[in-house]
Enzyme design. Structure first.
Site, PDB file in Angstrom:
ATOM      1  N   THR A  44      -4.812   5.440   7.342  1.00 25.15           N
ATOM      2  CA  THR A  44      -5.740   4.419   6.834  1.00 25.15           C
ATOM      3  C   THR A  44      -5.252   3.026   7.217  1.00 25.15           C
ATOM      4  O   THR A  44      -5.698   2.030   6.650  1.00 25.15           O
ATOM      5  CB  THR A  44      -5.865   4.511   5.302  1.00 25.15           C
ATOM      6  N   ILE A  51       0.832  -1.205   0.000  1.00 22.31           N
ATOM      7  CA  ILE A  51       0.000   0.000   0.000  1.00 22.31           C
ATOM      8  C   ILE A  51       0.867   1.255   0.000  1.00 22.31           C
ATOM      9  O   ILE A  51       0.616   2.206  -0.753  1.00 22.31           O
ATOM     10  CB  ILE A  51      -0.957  -0.005   1.194  1.00 22.31           C
ATOM     11  N   ARG A  85      -3.935   1.433  10.950  1.00 26.73           N
ATOM     12  CA  ARG A  85      -4.497   0.922  12.204  1.00 26.73           C
ATOM     13  C   ARG A  85      -4.575   2.068  13.206  1.00 26.73           C
ATOM     14  O   ARG A  85      -3.644   2.874  13.333  1.00 26.73           O
ATOM     15  CB  ARG A  85      -3.635  -0.215  12.780  1.00 26.73           C
ATOM     16  N   GLU A  93     -11.716   1.725  18.346  1.00 27.87           N
ATOM     17  CA  GLU A  93     -12.918   1.942  17.542  1.00 27.87           C
ATOM     18  C   GLU A  93     -13.998   0.917  17.857  1.00 27.87           C
ATOM     19  O   GLU A  93     -15.190   1.182  17.674  1.00 27.87           O
ATOM     20  CB  GLU A  93     -12.601   1.941  16.050  1.00 27.87           C
ATOM     21  N   ALA A 145     -11.601   2.204   4.153  1.00 26.89           N
ATOM     22  CA  ALA A 145     -10.605   2.326   3.084  1.00 26.89           C
ATOM     23  C   ALA A 145     -10.550   1.080   2.199  1.00 26.89           C
ATOM     24  O   ALA A 145     -10.242   1.166   1.008  1.00 26.89           O
ATOM     25  CB  ALA A 145      -9.223   2.601   3.672  1.00 26.89           C
ATOM     26  N   PHE A 146     -10.872  -0.070   2.761  1.00 17.85           N
ATOM     27  CA  PHE A 146     -10.842  -1.341   2.027  1.00 17.85           C
ATOM     28  C   PHE A 146     -12.124  -1.568   1.228  1.00 17.85           C
ATOM     29  O   PHE A 146     -12.188  -2.468   0.384  1.00 17.85           O
ATOM     30  CB  PHE A 146     -10.704  -2.510   3.012  1.00 17.85           C
ATOM     31  N   ASP A 163      -9.218   7.122   9.055  1.00 20.52           N
ATOM     32  CA  ASP A 163     -10.175   6.047   8.746  1.00 20.52           C
ATOM     33  C   ASP A 163     -10.197   4.985   9.838  1.00 20.52           C
ATOM     34  O   ASP A 163     -11.092   4.136   9.836  1.00 20.52           O
ATOM     35  CB  ASP A 163      -9.821   5.397   7.404  1.00 20.52           C
ATOM     36  N   HIS A 198     -13.660   3.211   9.039  1.00 21.09           N
ATOM     37  CA  HIS A 198     -12.841   2.071   8.618  1.00 21.09           C
ATOM     38  C   HIS A 198     -13.348   1.503   7.293  1.00 21.09           C
ATOM     39  O   HIS A 198     -13.715   0.332   7.189  1.00 21.09           O
ATOM     40  CB  HIS A 198     -12.836   0.989   9.709  1.00 21.09           C
TER      41      HIS A 198
END
Length: 333
Positions: free
Chosen positions: A229, A151, A231, A260, A302-303, A255, A300
């Site tokens: 983006t 990434i 952890r 969380e 981004a994926f 993100d 969360h």
């Protein structure tokens, strides 16, 4: 093979069931919803990042042989306990480096051009006044990329497309990639000190947890923009809150939040007779970030594209099929 699949969305059940034929598959949304008999017979369990699998969970699954996580990160699994129990753990090493990299730039562009503010102004007031909506160019800015895995490298390539100067930090630099892609490896503190934008793409481990903290953030270039983006635990939440107050960080696109999971179940955290005070503190700090005018928080995602999610499931199905056939594919490092 008895497979326990903890799903995130309903459609996954049909998708996975049609492709893993010949097995006894039990589906559940959360581990807490699974009956004792299914747990005791489970040989394979498939989880997502919101499903924590710790030693006490493994103790309830005496026949468990394989944990397969539908994610690149695996910090939600007690790897040490799994190895002690001879349970294999596999993951999805790559499902779409472009997917997350694109989202990192979506956050950055939204911040740099004040897109959320512009949209809110037009939709809520009908005003087309431009006076408070001046942003900044990415061209010529220095972006510091923390972590040069798949990434991170994709982010570097995109940054070069924007004519940005690129610095990178990685404890295990990829030899030759800097000259090939036109960026410079530097030390962690130097990256913080010289970068106009900092984008985090590291995995979470004991050595990287809170890499952005009260101490390290003092080395950050004043007015830098922070993008995460990767952890939530990579950033000490209270340090980010203070950095925003002191304007060391001018804006942030986040993100992933620390704790969380507790944001989803705040009531449970608050009514617990012995709440974890550190978790409670982080939840309160997260609310500060959510309400901050110079911070964009997303849940969360981004994926979360059609293409990437299907690649995640296909890799997971392949991981399970390989295990059934006596091969371990994509074992966690």
């Amino acid at each position: 093979m008895n497979i326990l699949y903890l799903y995130k969305e309903e459609w996954e059940k049909k998708y996975v069931g049609n492709r893993l034929t010949g097995h006894n598959i039990s589906f559940a949304e959360f581990l807490e919803n699974v009956t004792a008999d299914i747990l005791s017979s489970a040989e394979v369990i498939s989880v997502f990042v919101n499903h924590s699998i710790q030693k006490e969970d493994m103790d309830k699954m005496p026949n468990l042989k394989l944990i397969t996580t539908r994610s690149t990160g695996f910090d939600h699994i007690d790897i040490v306990a799994a190895r002690e129990k001879n349970i294999e753990v596999v993951y999805v090493p790559s499902y779409g480096e472009n997917t997350v990299a694109e989202f990192a730039f979506a956050l950055l562009l939204a911040l740099s051009r004040k897109i959320p503010e512009a949209h809110e102004q037009v939709t809520k007031t009908g005003s087309f006044n431009q006076s408070n909506l001046r942003g900044f160019d990415l061209k010529g800015k220095t972006i510091g990329v923390i972590g040069t895995g798949r990434i991170g490298v994709r982010v570097i390539k995109m940054a070069k497309g924007f004519d940005m100067n690129v610095l990178a930090y990685d404890p295990f630099p990829k030899k030759g990639s800097d000259s090939e892609l036109g960026f410079e490896y530097v030390g962690f503190e130097e990256l913080l000190n010289k970068s106009d934008i900092i984008s985090i793409h590291s995995s979470l481990s004991d050595s990287t947890r809170h890499m952005i903290n009260e101490k390290s953030i003092k080395h950050t270039k004043k007015g830098a923009v922070l993008i995460n983006t990767a952890r939530g635990g990579l950033i000490e939440t209270s340090a980010l809150v203070n950095a925003l107050k002191e304007e060391i960080i001018s804006a942030a696109g986040i993100d992933v939040l620390e704790e969380e999971g507790d944001m989803i179940d705040e009531e449970k955290l608050l009514i617990n007779p012995h709440p974890n005070m550190e978790e409670l503190k982080n939840v309160l700090a997260n609310h500060y970030l959510i309400d901050h005018p110079r911070v964009i928080i997303t849940p969360h995602i981004a994926f979360n594209t059609d293409e990437a999610v299907k690649r995640i499931l296909d890799t997971t199905i392949e991981n399970i099929s390989s295990f059934v056939n006596g091969q371990i594919k994509n074992k966690v490092p």
